[in-house]
Design a protein around this motif. Structure first.
Motif, PDB file in Angstrom:
ATOM      1  N   ALA A  86      14.888  35.056  43.263  1.00 46.46           N
ATOM      2  CA  ALA A  86      14.356  35.914  42.197  1.00 46.46           C
ATOM      3  C   ALA A  86      15.149  35.726  40.907  1.00 46.46           C
ATOM      4  N   ASP A  87      16.475  35.592  41.037  1.00 46.02           N
ATOM      5  CA  ASP A  87      17.329  35.341  39.866  1.00 46.02           C
ATOM      6  C   ASP A  87      16.942  34.037  39.182  1.00 46.02           C
ATOM      7  N   PHE A  94      10.842  32.564  27.586  1.00 52.32           N
ATOM      8  CA  PHE A  94      10.220  33.685  26.874  1.00 52.32           C
ATOM      9  C   PHE A  94      11.260  34.774  26.654  1.00 52.32           C
ATOM     10  N   LYS A  95      11.655  34.971  25.425  1.00 58.26           N
ATOM     11  CA  LYS A  95      12.799  35.830  25.093  1.00 58.26           C
ATOM     12  C   LYS A  95      12.418  37.309  25.125  1.00 58.26           C
ATOM     13  N   GLN A  96      12.335  37.866  26.332  1.00 53.79           N
ATOM     14  CA  GLN A  96      12.091  39.289  26.479  1.00 53.79           C
ATOM     15  C   GLN A  96      13.031  39.833  27.555  1.00 53.79           C
ATOM     16  N   LYS A  97      12.937  41.133  27.797  1.00 57.79           N
ATOM     17  CA  LYS A  97      13.838  41.794  28.738  1.00 57.79           C
ATOM     18  C   LYS A  97      13.245  41.751  30.145  1.00 57.79           C
ATOM     19  N   HIS A  98      13.543  40.690  30.868  1.00 52.74           N
ATOM     20  CA  HIS A  98      13.058  40.512  32.226  1.00 52.74           C
ATOM     21  C   HIS A  98      14.199  40.772  33.208  1.00 52.74           C
ATOM     22  N   ILE A  99      13.889  41.297  34.384  1.00 48.17           N
ATOM     23  CA  ILE A  99      14.919  41.560  35.387  1.00 48.17           C
ATOM     24  C   ILE A  99      14.458  41.086  36.765  1.00 48.17           C
ATOM     25  N   SER A 100      15.426  40.903  37.660  1.00 47.95           N
ATOM     26  CA  SER A 100      15.135  40.525  39.044  1.00 47.95           C
ATOM     27  C   SER A 100      15.713  41.582  39.977  1.00 47.95           C
ATOM     28  N   LEU A 101      15.059  41.759  41.118  1.00 46.99           N
ATOM     29  CA  LEU A 101      15.488  42.745  42.103  1.00 46.99           C
ATOM     30  C   LEU A 101      15.382  42.162  43.504  1.00 46.99           C
TER      31      LEU A 101
END
Length: 248
Positions: free
Chosen positions: A42-43, A53-60
């Motif tokens: 996921a990371d 794509f320069k946005q606030k994305h996260i992995s869990l």
């Protein structure tokens, strides 16, 4: 960008269709939460998406078959973004193939737990969060399979789980339509994912002979259909299943 500002939660995001879905939805402007049982994968998905794509994305890290794991993941999403996701894509799935006469009870249960129960839990918990926050425009897309419609030798557990996903989607769409939540399923055929690449070559050759277009699909081709179902261009579509099979 048709999904600008939307928050998308994708399970099974560490590879294959899930990873491609993260990229396509991010391309269309969505913020991505990539969830997978394998956090490292996921990371890797989020690192690639964030670089492009320069946005606030996260992995869990997420086990879709575990209710507490889903509660924890949703808690982290709410803390990070202050709202629940309004695009939910259930890509998490596993195979434990064998002929019915040899299939173990454990392998049957494990596939149903991940593929069907996992889809149920994600739909239920995300829908509740959406309703609790007063949101009335959400789209849930569940990954079924053409195998769930026609069956396949050696995949009785997988076929049963994916048939269940399709009927779950249809039924839940009836219950949630008046809440502003659309549910649809996508039924991929044979797609070039790590799961399919593990299939023996002689079996692949047999499958290929049955595909009128003469090739397997690419994960991006499934992701593009998911992106359509996620956005407002499909605003009057709910409770349906879209086959993406090359004519199989």
């Amino acid at each position: 960008m048709t999904l600008t500002g939307r928050l998308a939660f994708i399970t099974g995001a560490g590879s294959g269709i899930g990873r491609s879905t993260c990229r396509i939805l991010a391309r269309d402007g969505a913020f991505i939460v990539a969830a997978d049982k394998n956090k490292k994968n996921a990371d890797e998905t989020i690192n690639a998406v964030s670089k492009e794509f320069k946005q606030k994305h996260i992995s869990l890290e997420l086990d879709v078959g575990n209710s507490s794991s889903i509660d924890e993941a949703l808690g982290k999403i709410l803390k990070e973004y202050g709202k629940p996701p309004t695009i939910i894509v259930n890509c998490a799935g596993i195979l434990r193939d064998n002929f019915i006469l040899k299939l173990s009870e454990e392998d049957f249960d494990e596939v149903l737990k991940t593929n069907l129960k996992g889809t149920f839990l994600i739909v239920q918990k995300c829908a509740n969060a959406i309703i609790e926050h007063g949101i009335n425009n959400a789209s849930i897309i569940n990954l079924g399979s053409i195998i769930g419609k026609y069956g396949n030798i050696g995949q009785v557990n997988y076929a049963a789980s994916k048939a269940g996903v399709e009927r779950l989607t249809r039924t839940a769409s009836l219950e949630l339509a008046n809440k502003g939540i659309r549910l649809n399923s996508v039924l991929p055929g044979f797609i070039m994912t790590p799961m399919f690449q593990a299939v023996p070559d002689k079996v692949k050759t047999k499958f290929m002979s049955k595909i009128p277009m003469g090739r397997c699909g690419e994960p991006e081709e499934i992701a593009e259909v998911i992106a359509f179902l996620a956005g407002d261009k499909s605003s009057y579509i709910t409770g349906t299943s879209i086959e993406v099979t090359g004519g199989f």
